[in-house]
Design an enzyme around this catalytic site. Structure first.
Site, short mmCIF file in Angstrom:
data_model
loop_
_atom_site.label_atom_id
_atom_site.label_comp_id
_atom_site.label_asym_id
_atom_site.label_seq_id
_atom_site.Cartn_x
_atom_site.Cartn_y
_atom_site.Cartn_z
N ARG A 380 13.29 36.09 39.12
CA ARG A 380 14.51 36.40 39.87
C ARG A 380 15.70 36.67 38.95
NH1 ARG A 380 14.65 35.74 45.35
NH2 ARG A 380 12.82 34.74 46.27
N GLU A 409 7.52 30.52 41.99
CA GLU A 409 7.64 30.25 43.43
C GLU A 409 6.26 30.28 44.06
OE1 GLU A 409 10.57 32.54 45.47
OE2 GLU A 409 11.96 32.51 43.77
N GLU A 420 11.43 41.32 50.42
CA GLU A 420 12.57 40.71 49.74
C GLU A 420 12.77 41.32 48.36
OE1 GLU A 420 14.51 36.36 48.72
OE2 GLU A 420 12.35 36.63 48.59
N ASP A 477 17.73 49.67 52.72
CA ASP A 477 19.15 49.85 53.08
C ASP A 477 19.83 50.61 51.95
OD1 ASP A 477 21.57 49.76 54.25
OD2 ASP A 477 21.92 47.63 53.96
N HIS A 699 9.07 33.77 59.36
CA HIS A 699 7.94 34.29 58.58
C HIS A 699 8.10 35.80 58.56
CE1 HIS A 699 6.17 30.33 58.66
NE2 HIS A 699 6.19 30.31 59.98
N CYS A 701 6.80 38.08 56.84
CA CYS A 701 5.61 38.93 56.75
C CYS A 701 5.01 39.20 58.12
CB CYS A 701 4.57 38.29 55.84
SG CYS A 701 4.41 36.51 56.04
#
Length: 733
Positions: A380, A409, A420, A477, A699, A701
């Site tokens: 990240r 993670e 994400e 976006d 969730h 996904c």
């Protein structure tokens, strides 16, 4: 208006149609109409051809061709003298009113039966001036108001009047043609196409033969019809398009198959109608602004046919004599095109994965499931650099299914981590501090920074990201202006010759308005200035740009700093300046971006897309309709009438647009709506059996929101806002 008389008139019309077929066979005219293709001439304005060869993406207007290259118009045969008809529109309206009050329709019947008896009579009735040739594309010579009044009254007349018109049309279609069509013939075709009787299926046999003759006209004749069609009023233009779309739909899926001849005997119906529809699409594209939206040419019925068969036929046969709807992509909806692109992508993914597996086995190595995916591992804190390294290192795997892992993670990527990764990466790359893109507040869009550097790999990364998003059906976006997507399809297939320029397209002041409206406004004022431009503006063909605080100068043409801008050359100055801003000054940046996108999305399916459609596929739609989401939501553990669910929708429908976007982002990983609308999200609300002290959980996904049974609306609203406002990161406890 013809339903009652349909059965009686069919026996009469069938004899005429039999005669038509015999005449066609006698003249050897058995093949379907020839393809309508405009010569491939370079260096012309970016205007659509009448019939688009989507394999080569030709965009040529006959208007733009030099005189010596225009399709030769054959010498016109002597025009037969028209019969003298003196009835005016006022006379006709008076006759109709008298007929309605008296019940005597003889005068009206005589007018209709005479006026439509032949192409000559049609011209005699509706030509503005019988003695004037009207041989230009600017003026069809048709008295449009009179035509509209006559057609508006037609469906309210008795059956025998309506039948007389159809019989007259058949007489005109039966005429034996010797030599090329005259402009009077083209006028008659233009008028007959507007006949509202052709909305009724009982007239489709006649309508089909009319369409066949129009589709078979020469390129030069089509050129006239296209430009004359531009003058048709918007409402009637839309009716013409809808009538053709309905004809195609009902031939594909007839409500009463017995109404039509067997499909095997009329395979030319749909190609003829589609080719005529292409003329109206060309007229619409040549109009500025367009007469109707490009989406009005979509035929949603095609969503239900075997699109991949159409696509494969087109790939195999191109624009040969074998018809495919893919030859006319304007008729295919964006939803159908998305299906074609997705399935084409899936087939490419499977092919690449299968080849990897075969290579592994052939080397007697143990197969690993990870080899079937594009596995991206990133930290990240180093998101951009890690992503750049991963995509550069795994360039051969870009067409495999994407899987993302955030180092350290525990989240497993079932789709949510991928979403994400896209969102965070795009947000970071497009941040003003990063310097790759400039955000223009006036237009609310990003544009490429014109700074010069040694390595443009990060622009290639952004292009690859967009390609991966389309390839993996993820909406982003991103706010690029429309001309960006036009450049992205220039050309739509990466050229084999690496010296060929890419991402260069014809741009105008209209394109600049969508990026830099204030500068575009200033250039518009320069063009409209009535004084002495050279003395008052004191400008040259040299422009200045700031790059990292340093002002740099660029000549728009050789020795531009010594060439003053005058009243005579200001148009050239504006065009060169716009081209510099949108093409030349950012060429290397955009070329890297172009190659990045096409490294993932190299597919003939891109040839089917308009620039606007690429934007929708990449970004989705920003228009949120929470009521539509409410209607399509599924529930697990709840009923839609439960108090908690009613509280939830009361709160969500009352949210601001910003909070609604945050909710969508929280639950689905994106705040944009996919091509198919809210229903395509398959949004689900599940009952969470946890304490009501807990926040909602998503969730992403599965586009699923887990909602505890909060006791009241205030508590639900408070917990929901906290949850959706703190929605980054994945973890397991």
């Amino acid at each position: 208006g013809l339903e009652r008389g349909a059965k009686n008139q069919f026996s009469t019309f069938s004899n005429f149609i039999t005669t038509i077929n015999q005449k066609k066979e006698g003249t050897g005219n058995r093949s379907p109409p020839t393809q309508l293709v405009i010569p491939n001439i370079k260096n012309v304005r970016d205007l659509p051809p009448i019939c688009l060869d989507v394999r080569q993406k030709q965009r040529v207007s006959v208007d733009a061709l030099p005189q010596e290259l225009k399709a030769p118009i054959p010498p016109q045969p002597p025009q037969p003298s028209l019969p003298i008809r003196t009835k005016t529109m006022k006379d006709f309206q008076d006759d109709v009113e008298k007929a309605k009050s008296s019940g005597d329709w003889k005068a009206v019947h005589d007018f209709y039966s005479t006026s439509f008896d032949s192409f000559l009579e049609i011209n005699a009735a509706f030509k503005k001036d019988a003695n004037f040739p009207f041989n230009t594309i600017e003026d069809s010579g048709i008295n449009a108001k009179f035509v509209n009044v006559v057609y508006d009254a037609l469906l309210n007349t008795p059956q025998d009047v309506q039948k007389s018109v159809l019989k007259g049309i058949i007489n005109g279609l039966l005429q034996e043609w010797k030599g090329p069509r005259t402009k009077d013939d083209l006028r008659a075709y233009c008028i007959l196409l507007q006949n509202p009787q052709f909305s009724n299926t009982s007239t489709y046999v006649i309508y089909a033969h009319l369409l066949r003759q129009i589709a078979a006209l020469t390129e030069a004749d089509h050129h006239f019809l296209v430009h004359w069609s531009k003058k048709i009023a918007q409402r009637r233009f839309k009716q013409l398009v809808d009538r053709l779309l309905q004809f195609i739909s009902l031939r594909l899926f007839p409500a009463k198959p017995e109404e039509f001849p067997p499909m095997m005997k009329c395979t030319w119906w749909i190609p003829s109608a589609t080719k005529v529809l292409a003329l109206f699409n060309a007229a619409n594209s040549l109009s500025s602004p367009s007469i109707i939206s490009y989406t009005d040419f979509y035929n949603s019925t095609l969503d239900h046919i075997d699109l991949m068969e159409e696509y494969h036929n087109w790939q195999c046969y191109g624009n040969s004599h074998r018809f495919s709807f893919c030859q006319y992509p304007f008729i295919i909806s964006i939803a159908a095109k998305k299906v074609i692109i997705q399935r084409d992508s899936e087939q490419q993914m499977i092919s690449i994965a299968r080849q990897s597996l075969v290579d592994k086995v052939s080397r007697r190595q143990k197969p690993d499931m990870n080899m079937l995916f594009l596995n991206v591992k990133v930290r990240r804190m180093h998101l951009v650099s890690d992503s750049l390294d991963e995509l550069a290192r795994k360039r051969a795997d870009l067409k495999k299914k994407l899987k993302v892992t955030f180092v350290g993670e525990a989240g497993l990527d079932m789709g949510g981590l991928t979403k994400e990764w896209f969102l965070l990466l795009i947000r970071q790359i497009f941040h003003p501090d990063y310097g790759m893109f400039t955000y223009h507040k006036d237009s609310h869009c990003h544009w490429f920074s014109s700074f010069k550097c040694d390595n443009y790999s990060e622009f290639r990364l952004v292009g690859a990201l967009m390609g991966l998003a389309v390839y993996n059906s993820i909406t982003l976006d991103i706010r690029f202006p429309p001309c960006c997507y036009k450049k992205l399809l220039s050309p739509p297939i990466v050229p084999c010759d690496h010296n060929t320029l890419v991402g260069i397209c014809d741009v105008t002041l209209e394109d600049l308005i969508q990026v830099m409206p204030e500068l575009a406004h200033g250039l518009s004022e320069l063009l409209a200035y009535e004084g002495n431009v050279e003395e008052d503006f004191y400008s040259t063909f040299q422009v200045f740009q700031e790059e990292f605080g340093v002002i740099k100068s660029y000549n728009l043409k050789p020795n531009g700093d010594k060439i003053p801008v005058t009243n005579q050359n200001r148009k050239e100055y504006v065009q060169l300046y716009v081209d510099f801003l949108l093409n030349k000054s950012i060429y290397k940046q955009f070329a890297a971006f172009y190659y990045g996108f096409h490294s993932v999305c190299a597919s003939y399916a891109l040839l089917l897309l308009r620039p606007e459609e690429v934007e929708i596929l990449v970004c989705g739609s920003p228009e949120l309709d929470m009521s539509a989401l409410q209607r399509s939501t599924q529930y697990e553990g709840y009923q839609k009438t439960d108090l908690t669910i009613r509280y939830f929708w009361d709160v969500v429908l009352g949210f601001s647009l910003d909070l609604q976007k945050k909710l969508l982002h929280f639950a689905t990983g994106s705040d944009r709506v996919p091509v198919g609308g809210m229903a395509d999200l398959n949004f689900k609300i599940s009952k969470s059996e946890t304490s009501t002290n807990w926040l909602p959980v998503a969730h992403t996904c599965f586009n699923q929101l887990c909602l505890p049974p909060y006791k009241n609306k205030k508590e639900l609203k408070q917990k929901l806002i906290i949850g959706i406002s703190n929605a980054e990161g994945f973890g397991l406890e």
